[in-house]
Design an enzyme around this catalytic site. Structure first.
Site, PDB file in Angstrom:
ATOM      1  N   GLU A 293     -11.302   2.565   8.934  1.00 31.53           N
ATOM      2  CA  GLU A 293     -11.090   3.680   8.002  1.00 31.53           C
ATOM      3  C   GLU A 293     -10.989   3.034   6.626  1.00 31.53           C
ATOM      4  O   GLU A 293      -9.964   2.429   6.308  1.00 31.53           O
ATOM      5  CB  GLU A 293      -9.787   4.416   8.329  1.00 31.53           C
ATOM      6  CG  GLU A 293      -9.740   5.082   9.694  1.00 31.53           C
ATOM      7  CD  GLU A 293     -10.575   6.347   9.771  1.00 31.53           C
ATOM      8  OE1 GLU A 293     -10.972   6.872   8.705  1.00 31.53           O
ATOM      9  OE2 GLU A 293     -10.836   6.817  10.886  1.00 31.53           O
TER      10      GLU A 293
ATOM     11  N   CYS B 153      -7.523   7.443  -0.380  1.00 28.69           N
ATOM     12  CA  CYS B 153      -8.945   7.185  -0.102  1.00 28.69           C
ATOM     13  C   CYS B 153      -9.781   8.448  -0.344  1.00 28.69           C
ATOM     14  O   CYS B 153     -10.979   8.356  -0.563  1.00 28.69           O
ATOM     15  CB  CYS B 153      -9.102   6.703   1.327  1.00 28.69           C
ATOM     16  SG  CYS B 153      -8.276   7.770   2.506  1.00 28.69           S
TER      17      CYS B 153
HETATM   18  P1  NAD Z   1      -6.316  -3.828   1.918  1.00 33.47           P
HETATM   19  O1  NAD Z   1      -7.656  -3.881   2.531  1.00 33.47           O
HETATM   20  O2  NAD Z   1      -6.005  -4.784   0.832  1.00 33.47           O
HETATM   21  O3  NAD Z   1      -5.202  -4.099   3.047  1.00 33.47           O
HETATM   22  C1  NAD Z   1      -5.112  -3.283   4.201  1.00 33.47           C
HETATM   23  C2  NAD Z   1      -4.469  -4.086   5.318  1.00 33.47           C
HETATM   24  O4  NAD Z   1      -5.344  -5.144   5.689  1.00 33.47           O
HETATM   25  C3  NAD Z   1      -3.150  -4.754   4.935  1.00 33.47           C
HETATM   26  O5  NAD Z   1      -2.269  -4.696   6.022  1.00 33.47           O
HETATM   27  C4  NAD Z   1      -3.556  -6.201   4.663  1.00 33.47           C
HETATM   28  O6  NAD Z   1      -2.517  -7.119   4.863  1.00 33.47           O
HETATM   29  C5  NAD Z   1      -4.641  -6.381   5.716  1.00 33.47           C
HETATM   30  N1  NAD Z   1      -5.613  -7.462   5.448  1.00 33.47           N
HETATM   31  C6  NAD Z   1      -5.924  -8.026   4.254  1.00 33.47           C
HETATM   32  N2  NAD Z   1      -6.858  -8.999   4.449  1.00 33.47           N
HETATM   33  C7  NAD Z   1      -7.154  -9.003   5.767  1.00 33.47           C
HETATM   34  C8  NAD Z   1      -8.053  -9.773   6.575  1.00 33.47           C
HETATM   35  N3  NAD Z   1      -8.836 -10.710   6.065  1.00 33.47           N
HETATM   36  N4  NAD Z   1      -8.112  -9.497   7.895  1.00 33.47           N
HETATM   37  C9  NAD Z   1      -7.344  -8.525   8.439  1.00 33.47           C
HETATM   38  N5  NAD Z   1      -6.453  -7.810   7.733  1.00 33.47           N
HETATM   39  C10 NAD Z   1      -6.365  -8.029   6.406  1.00 33.47           C
HETATM   40  O7  NAD Z   1      -6.051  -2.331   1.459  1.00 33.47           O
HETATM   41  P2  NAD Z   1      -4.789  -1.710   0.707  1.00 33.47           P
HETATM   42  O8  NAD Z   1      -4.802  -2.106  -0.719  1.00 33.47           O
HETATM   43  O9  NAD Z   1      -3.543  -1.925   1.488  1.00 33.47           O
HETATM   44  O10 NAD Z   1      -5.135  -0.142   0.833  1.00 33.47           O
HETATM   45  C11 NAD Z   1      -5.953   0.514  -0.051  1.00 33.47           C
HETATM   46  C12 NAD Z   1      -7.337   0.711   0.528  1.00 33.47           C
HETATM   47  O11 NAD Z   1      -7.269   1.363   1.772  1.00 33.47           O
HETATM   48  C13 NAD Z   1      -8.193   1.615  -0.359  1.00 33.47           C
HETATM   49  O12 NAD Z   1      -9.507   1.122  -0.426  1.00 33.47           O
HETATM   50  C14 NAD Z   1      -8.160   2.944   0.382  1.00 33.47           C
HETATM   51  O13 NAD Z   1      -9.253   3.792   0.103  1.00 33.47           O
HETATM   52  C15 NAD Z   1      -8.145   2.495   1.799  1.00 33.47           C
HETATM   53  N6  NAD Z   1      -7.614   3.542   2.674  1.00 33.47           N
HETATM   54  C16 NAD Z   1      -8.453   4.190   3.511  1.00 33.47           C
HETATM   55  C17 NAD Z   1      -7.982   5.243   4.298  1.00 33.47           C
HETATM   56  C18 NAD Z   1      -8.854   6.007   5.244  1.00 33.47           C
HETATM   57  O14 NAD Z   1      -8.327   6.759   6.046  1.00 33.47           O
HETATM   58  N7  NAD Z   1     -10.157   5.865   5.186  1.00 33.47           N
HETATM   59  C19 NAD Z   1      -6.632   5.603   4.202  1.00 33.47           C
HETATM   60  C20 NAD Z   1      -5.807   4.897   3.344  1.00 33.47           C
HETATM   61  C21 NAD Z   1      -6.299   3.873   2.579  1.00 33.47           C
END
Ligand code: NAD
Length: 466
Positions: free
Chosen positions: A234, A268
């Site tokens: 997502e 998002c």
């Molecule tokens: P992010 O991708 O920085 O982090 C999300 C999660 O992934 C965190 O727990 C982080 O620690 C982990 N992570 C980071 N690097 C990783 C790796 N290499 N391997 C595995 N896990 C890793 O995102 P964020 O800043 O926490 O959230 C914002 C983003 O999330 C925005 O782009 C937003 O649009 C998206 N989002 C999408 C939805 C949806 O339902 N489509 C909902 C909420 C947020």
């Protein structure tokens, strides 16, 4: 190598708390625990699962005040937003409990084909095992609930890796869920850095499925890293909202302001691009600007606040640069356009935005709404679809044909007519196309992804009546 993660309040800068910064060895131990939990969950009856899920919902509601205050202090989301999020998380557990009274499989008409004459078959769903759940900071409780509740309902266990910025509320929520009766081995939390422990969750051979919600930048690399396991993603968005000449402009303006500035635009499915017909543009921007300038911005803990903070100083600087870039390219700042503090940015309305500017195609993820003019309906559709994202899209119209055409032509996981792009029901299939993701959440649909069909075929009886 750090062993502690410090969590800060983005509004005050104060330390809210500390959590363990787990490493790969810690994760390995938690996956061993969760494997025991998966074996335990597999043998629970549906009745037992229903009871623990329903009790979980109740327990979260009992602790709503504590959870929401903690989430506000670590995320900068307003107290009204976090209270609603706790209620939403609880209702997701209720939905999961309700899903367990319905049919769980199908009877197969095997003898509709010649090789199945006289046979009977059925298929049912079995749990996958350990689900690795990786969650973002922006809706951390409800989105963790969207993974934990269906995973448990389908008979799996969960290893949750919450975002670095908001681990405290996730830890508290999981503690409450275990107190409500979820087996401790079936729900384990592993706090730590995404690039280390998150990446290790994705690679771990003991994890059967990774359910990731986060940025496109991180998400796109995960399927290749995951190896032989199911991955659901997502990811981000850049939601368009088309306003046609027949739209109710007053109602559209209310929906735009609500959808663009909730969680300071860090959703998002925030309304990012408003694509309005030339004949209604002037009226619409003036309604939206007036309503935006009335929003109360700042202290997230205050009941009066409409728009809280961005998650960090870096996020605020990124938004500032984005607005400056668009301004330099000719966009008019009608409201906002200023930084009000280290992490606070004024809700900003940008008119006359150049539709092909690279910044228009990125995910803004901040309190900004961009207005773009169109003349022909086909042009509106083309502008709306001109990003790599495809999560939610909306169209405002009272013309039936335009509504139908919008539903057919807009490239999005969900098309919404006459509501904000931020509309989501937790029971609908939700997710993206293009680079907004793979797979669907929404309790029933996540349960399907978190389980596999087992098919059972009964041979022809020795004394067949067929
Ligand atoms: P992010 O991708 O920085 O982090 C999300 C999660 O992934 C965190 O727990 C982080 O620690 C982990 N992570 C980071 N690097 C990783 C790796 N290499 N391997 C595995 N896990 C890793 O995102 P964020 O800043 O926490 O959230 C914002 C983003 O999330 C925005 O782009 C937003 O649009 C998206 N989002 C999408 C939805 C949806 O339902 N489509 C909902 C909420 C947020």
């Amino acid at each position: 190598m750090t062993n502690v993660l410090t969590v800060h309040n983005p509004y005050t800068g104060e330390v809210v708390g500390e959590v363990p910064c787990c490493h790969v060895d810690d994760l390995n131990r938690r996956v061993e625990t969760a494997a025991l939990g998966a074996a335990e969950m597999r043998t629970t009856t549906l009745h037992e699962r229903r009871r623990m899920l329903a009790a979980s919902a109740g327990r979260l509601m009992e602790h709503r005040a504590e959870l929401s205050a903690l989430l506000t202090s670590e995320s900068g989301k307003t107290i009204r937003e976090t209270r609603a999020e706790v209620e939403r998380a609880a209702s997701i557990f209720e939905l999961a409990a309700a899903e367990l009274v319905g049919p769980t499989g199908d009877v197969l008409a095997l003898d509709a084909l010649p090789n199945g004459a006289g046979m009977l078959g059925y298929c049912m769903r079995e749990p996958r095992g350990v689900i690795g759940a990786i969650t973002p900071w922006n809706v951390p409780l409800a989105l963790a609930a969207h993974k934990i509740a269906p995973a448990l309902a389908a008979g799996n266990s969960v290893v949750l890796k919450p975002a670095e910025q908001t681990p405290l509320s996730s830890l508290l929520m999981c503690k409450l869920l275990v107190e409500a009766g979820i087996p401790g081995n079936a729900l384990v939390v592993c706090t730590g850095l995404g690039e280390e422990v998150g990446a290790a969750v994705v690679r771990h051979p003991g994890i059967a499925m990774v359910s990731f919600t986060g940025s496109r930048e991180v998400g796109v690399a995960l399927p290749a890293a995951a190896g032989f396991k199911k991955v659901s993603l997502e990811l981000g968005g850049n939601s368009p909202l088309v306003v046609t000449p027949s739209a109710n402009l007053e109602a559209a303006a209310v929906a735009i302001v609500r959808g663009a500035f909730a969680v300071a635009g860090q959703l998002c499915i925030s309304v990012q691009r408003v694509i309005a017909h030339r004949s209604v543009m002037a009226n619409l921007v003036s309604l939206v600007s007036a309503a935006t300038s009335r929003l109360v911005v700042g202290d997230p803990a205050s009941e009066a606040t409409n728009v809280g903070t961005l998650i960090s100083s870096e996020a605020c600087q990124r938004v500032e640069r984005l607005v400056d870039d668009l301004r330099l390219a000719g966009a008019q700042v009608l409201t906002g356009g200023n930084r009000l503090g280290d992490c606070v940015y004024q809700p900003t309305v940008l008119a006359a935005v150049v539709r092909d500017h690279p910044a228009v195609h990125q995910e803004a993820f901040g309190p900004i709404v961009m207005f773009i003019t169109y003349d022909q309906f086909s042009e509106a559709v083309q502008i709306a679809n001109s990003t790599e994202y495809g999560l939610n899209a909306a169209i405002w119209t009272t013309n039936h044909d335009e509504a139908m055409e919008g539903a057919r032509l807009l490239q999005a996981g969900t098309v919404i007519i006459n509501e904000s792009t931020t509309f989501r029901s937790d029971l609908m299939p939700y997710g993206g196309i293009k680079q907004s993701g793979m797979g669907r959440e929404g309790v029933r649909f996540a349960m399907e992804e978190m389980s596999v069909y087992k098919t059972v075929c009964f041979g022809k009886p020795a004394q067949s009546v067929y």
